[in-house]
Design an enzyme around this catalytic site. Structure first.
Site, short mmCIF file in Angstrom:
data_model
loop_
_atom_site.label_atom_id
_atom_site.label_comp_id
_atom_site.label_asym_id
_atom_site.label_seq_id
_atom_site.Cartn_x
_atom_site.Cartn_y
_atom_site.Cartn_z
N ASP A 15 -10.12 33.24 70.60
CA ASP A 15 -10.99 34.03 69.74
C ASP A 15 -10.97 33.55 68.29
O ASP A 15 -11.06 34.35 67.35
CB ASP A 15 -10.62 35.53 69.81
CG ASP A 15 -10.48 35.99 71.24
OD1 ASP A 15 -11.39 35.72 72.03
OD2 ASP A 15 -9.44 36.59 71.58
N LYS A 18 -14.44 29.43 68.13
CA LYS A 18 -14.73 28.05 68.57
C LYS A 18 -16.20 27.86 68.92
O LYS A 18 -16.76 26.79 68.70
CB LYS A 18 -13.89 27.71 69.81
CG LYS A 18 -12.41 27.58 69.53
CD LYS A 18 -11.66 27.21 70.78
CE LYS A 18 -11.64 28.28 71.84
NZ LYS A 18 -10.94 29.52 71.48
N GLY A 42 -14.49 33.61 76.14
CA GLY A 42 -15.68 34.29 75.63
C GLY A 42 -16.08 33.61 74.34
O GLY A 42 -15.44 33.82 73.32
N HIS A 43 -17.09 32.76 74.41
CA HIS A 43 -17.49 32.00 73.22
C HIS A 43 -18.81 32.55 72.68
O HIS A 43 -19.79 32.63 73.40
CB HIS A 43 -17.62 30.51 73.57
CG HIS A 43 -16.30 29.88 73.92
ND1 HIS A 43 -16.16 28.60 74.35
CD2 HIS A 43 -15.05 30.39 73.88
CE1 HIS A 43 -14.88 28.34 74.58
NE2 HIS A 43 -14.19 29.42 74.31
N GLN A 228 -9.71 29.29 75.31
CA GLN A 228 -8.49 30.02 74.87
C GLN A 228 -7.95 29.41 73.57
O GLN A 228 -8.71 28.88 72.79
CB GLN A 228 -7.41 29.99 75.97
CG GLN A 228 -7.78 30.78 77.21
CD GLN A 228 -8.79 30.09 78.11
OE1 GLN A 228 -8.62 28.94 78.44
NE2 GLN A 228 -9.83 30.78 78.48
N THR A 303 -14.53 39.61 73.77
CA THR A 303 -15.87 39.24 74.26
C THR A 303 -15.92 39.36 75.78
O THR A 303 -16.95 39.66 76.36
CB THR A 303 -16.18 37.77 73.86
OG1 THR A 303 -15.72 37.56 72.53
CG2 THR A 303 -17.65 37.45 73.95
N ARG A 307 -11.50 44.65 75.19
CA ARG A 307 -10.24 45.26 74.72
C ARG A 307 -10.10 45.08 73.21
O ARG A 307 -10.44 44.03 72.69
CB ARG A 307 -9.04 44.58 75.38
CG ARG A 307 -8.91 44.86 76.86
CD ARG A 307 -7.71 44.16 77.45
NE ARG A 307 -7.88 42.73 77.57
CZ ARG A 307 -6.96 41.89 78.05
NH1 ARG A 307 -5.79 42.34 78.45
NH2 ARG A 307 -7.20 40.60 78.14
N ASP A 337 -14.86 35.18 55.51
CA ASP A 337 -15.53 36.32 54.87
C ASP A 337 -14.88 37.66 55.21
O ASP A 337 -14.95 38.60 54.43
CB ASP A 337 -17.01 36.36 55.29
CG ASP A 337 -17.16 36.33 56.81
OD1 ASP A 337 -16.61 35.40 57.43
OD2 ASP A 337 -17.79 37.25 57.38
P1 IMP Z 1 -5.74 35.03 82.01
O1 IMP Z 1 -6.19 33.74 81.41
O2 IMP Z 1 -6.90 35.92 82.40
O3 IMP Z 1 -4.75 34.85 83.12
O4 IMP Z 1 -4.96 35.87 80.89
C1 IMP Z 1 -3.71 35.46 80.36
C2 IMP Z 1 -3.62 35.79 78.88
O5 IMP Z 1 -4.51 34.96 78.15
C3 IMP Z 1 -4.01 37.22 78.54
O6 IMP Z 1 -3.21 37.66 77.45
C4 IMP Z 1 -5.45 37.10 78.09
O7 IMP Z 1 -5.83 38.15 77.24
C5 IMP Z 1 -5.41 35.77 77.37
N1 IMP Z 1 -6.69 35.06 77.35
C6 IMP Z 1 -7.24 34.34 78.35
N2 IMP Z 1 -8.39 33.80 77.95
C7 IMP Z 1 -8.56 34.14 76.67
C8 IMP Z 1 -9.56 33.84 75.70
O8 IMP Z 1 -10.52 33.09 75.93
N3 IMP Z 1 -9.38 34.38 74.47
C9 IMP Z 1 -8.31 35.16 74.17
N4 IMP Z 1 -7.34 35.45 75.04
C10 IMP Z 1 -7.47 34.95 76.28
#
Ligand code: IMP
Length: 434
Positions: A15, A18, A42-43, A228, A303, A307, A337
């Site tokens: 987040d 990117k 979530g981009h 991620q 996204t 949560r 900003d």
């Molecule tokens: P998983 O990838 O769904 O197995 O989640 C493992 C951990 O990575 C959890 O804490 C998720 O909230 C976090 N996570 C996975 N993908 C993202 C992302 O794209 N952005 C932020 N956190 C992520």
């Protein structure tokens, strides 16, 4: 090999913004490639007044002439891909095989992966990992198991796929019944569904690695879009509270099928503060009014899952570690900003562990780490209309400079808002980016 390729990776817990940076760099690229993760990402990209949130489809789709690739390293969920494609088509963006290629070697996320993710998390109770429940961990686990895996290329042969699904469903049903008392899996319904996915996506499924290696040979620029953030990397993040793939730039070669020399310039994306969604250590978290203020100002809600994200100060010690891991050449600093209006800002410069300064970053002992902060002055006015570096208030420039010093890399891209024009590019080595 000289290459003009670029990798864009997140240096925090995801987040980082990117999507916007990828969209900017895509404007000067021929290929945009997702090499890790899956629909857990979530981009966000904003084009004019239109806002898009992509989970699986690479963010290069908004640039004409860019070929987007979902590479072998991705946990590919065909259901999500088709939903995204349909939603994009509804908004006038139709993507055919000339614009989107799916690697035949990408692992397919199956319904039993999502079920296992969800049942596993429930069974863990308060010890849960806080996953996105998109089936990512179980899908990669089956990739490593091999005998129970399905790859995108397997979706094309309907008869073989049905046989395979029947065989795997039997194993999964027995396992889930024993572990969680779950109902048997309906193999025939899943086979019908996935055969249909294969029919629809078949024209896009191809030998993506070969396409990319040819592009390298022909000197066509590839951008690798990280998912991620580095602190969620399976090996180097805050294990076990991590995702299940190699999300740093180290994951590019194996996740895309290109040699290490093809990675090129690595742009590390950092948010001007920190956030984390899900469970796990987060030393600079502000579980207080400041954190609440950042969450509200930065609209820090997932996204993918919606949560609320945990928020805190920028952790330059962690970012430097992540930048070292990926061999970052330049930084993109986003959401600057959001910080406007705070009298004082804090930056974490290191940690203390039982009263002693931690020398080398160690992601395995963060629960006990005490962050050490440096305070810097904030700035008052809105900076979202500052379209050049010179326009920024002195305190914002000083913040950027301090980040550069602490992380040991130049900040070449600064984002002050979601729109494309709210992007300041300075001293970037990326050819054509302005
Ligand atoms: P998983 O990838 O769904 O197995 O989640 C493992 C951990 O990575 C959890 O804490 C998720 O909230 C976090 N996570 C996975 N993908 C993202 C992302 O794209 N952005 C932020 N956190 C992520």
């Amino acid at each position: 090999m000289h290459t003009s390729n670029i990798a864009v990776v997140g240096l925090q817990w995801g987040d980082e913004g990117k999507g916007k940076v990828v969209d900017a760099v895509a404007g000067v690229s021929r290929y945009v490639v997702r090499y890790c993760g899956g629909a857990n990402a979530g981009h966000s990209v904003q084009i004019g007044q239109e806002k898009y949130a992509l989970h699986l489809i690479p963010c290069g789709i908004f640039r004409e002439g860019v070929v987007n690739i979902i590479a072998n390293g991705v946990a590919f969920d065909p259901q999500v891909a088709l939903e995204e494609l349909a939603a994009l088509a509804d908004r006038g963006l139709r993507l055919g095989p000339d614009r989107l290629v799916i690697s035949s070697a990408a692992q397919v996320v199956m319904p039993w992966h999502k079920l296992q993710d969800s049942l596993g998390e429930q069974a863990l109770g308060s010890a849960k990992l806080g996953t996105t429940v998109r089936g990512i961990g179980p899908c990669y686990a089956d990739k490593a198991m091999r005998s129970v895996a399905i790859r995108a290329g397997d979706l094309i042969d309907a008869d073989a796929l049905r046989d395979r699904i029947r065989r795997i469903a039997e194993i999964k049903s027995a396992t889930f019944a024993a572990l969680y008392g779950a109902e048997p899996i309906d193999a025939e319904a899943i086979a019908d569904e996935y055969i249909e996915y294969g029919r629809q996506l078949g024209p896009m499924i191809a030998n993506a690695g070969a396409i990319l290696r040819n592009a390298c040979r022909n000197g066509e620029r590839i951008m690798f879009e990280g998912g991620q953030g580095s602190m969620l990397d399976i090996d180097h993040g805050t294990y076990p509270f991590v995702t299940s793939s190699t999300v740093t730039a180290c994951g590019v070669p194996s996740g895309a099928g290109v040699p290490p020399s093809a990675v090129g310039t690595v742009v590390g994306v950092i948010k001007a503060y920190s956030s984390r969604v899900g469970t796990g250590p987060f030393p600079t978290e502000q579980d207080n009014e400041t954190g609440e203020w950042l969450r509200r100002r930065g609209q820090e809600y997932g996204t993918t899952t919606g949560r609320p994200r945990r928020c805190g100060w920028l952790d330059a010690f962690a970012v430097r570690y992540a930048a070292d891991l990926s061999g970052v050449g330049e930084l993109a600093l986003t959401l600057l900003d959001v910080l406007s209006g705070l009298d004082e800002l804090k930056i974490c410069t290191g940690y203390e562990l039982t009263g002693r300064a931690m020398q080398d970053y160690d992601a395995t002992v963060l629960a006990e780490a005490e962050p050490v902060y440096e305070s810097v002055p904030g700035w008052a006015g809105d900076i979202s209309q500052c379209l050049s570096y010179a326009d920024l208030p002195a305190a914002a420039k000083a913040y950027v400079t301090r980040v550069e010093e602490l992380v040991g890399r130049p900040v070449s891209i600064i984002s002050v808002g979601p729109a494309r024009r709210q992007t300041i590019v300075r001293r970037s080595k990326i050819e054509g980016l302005s």
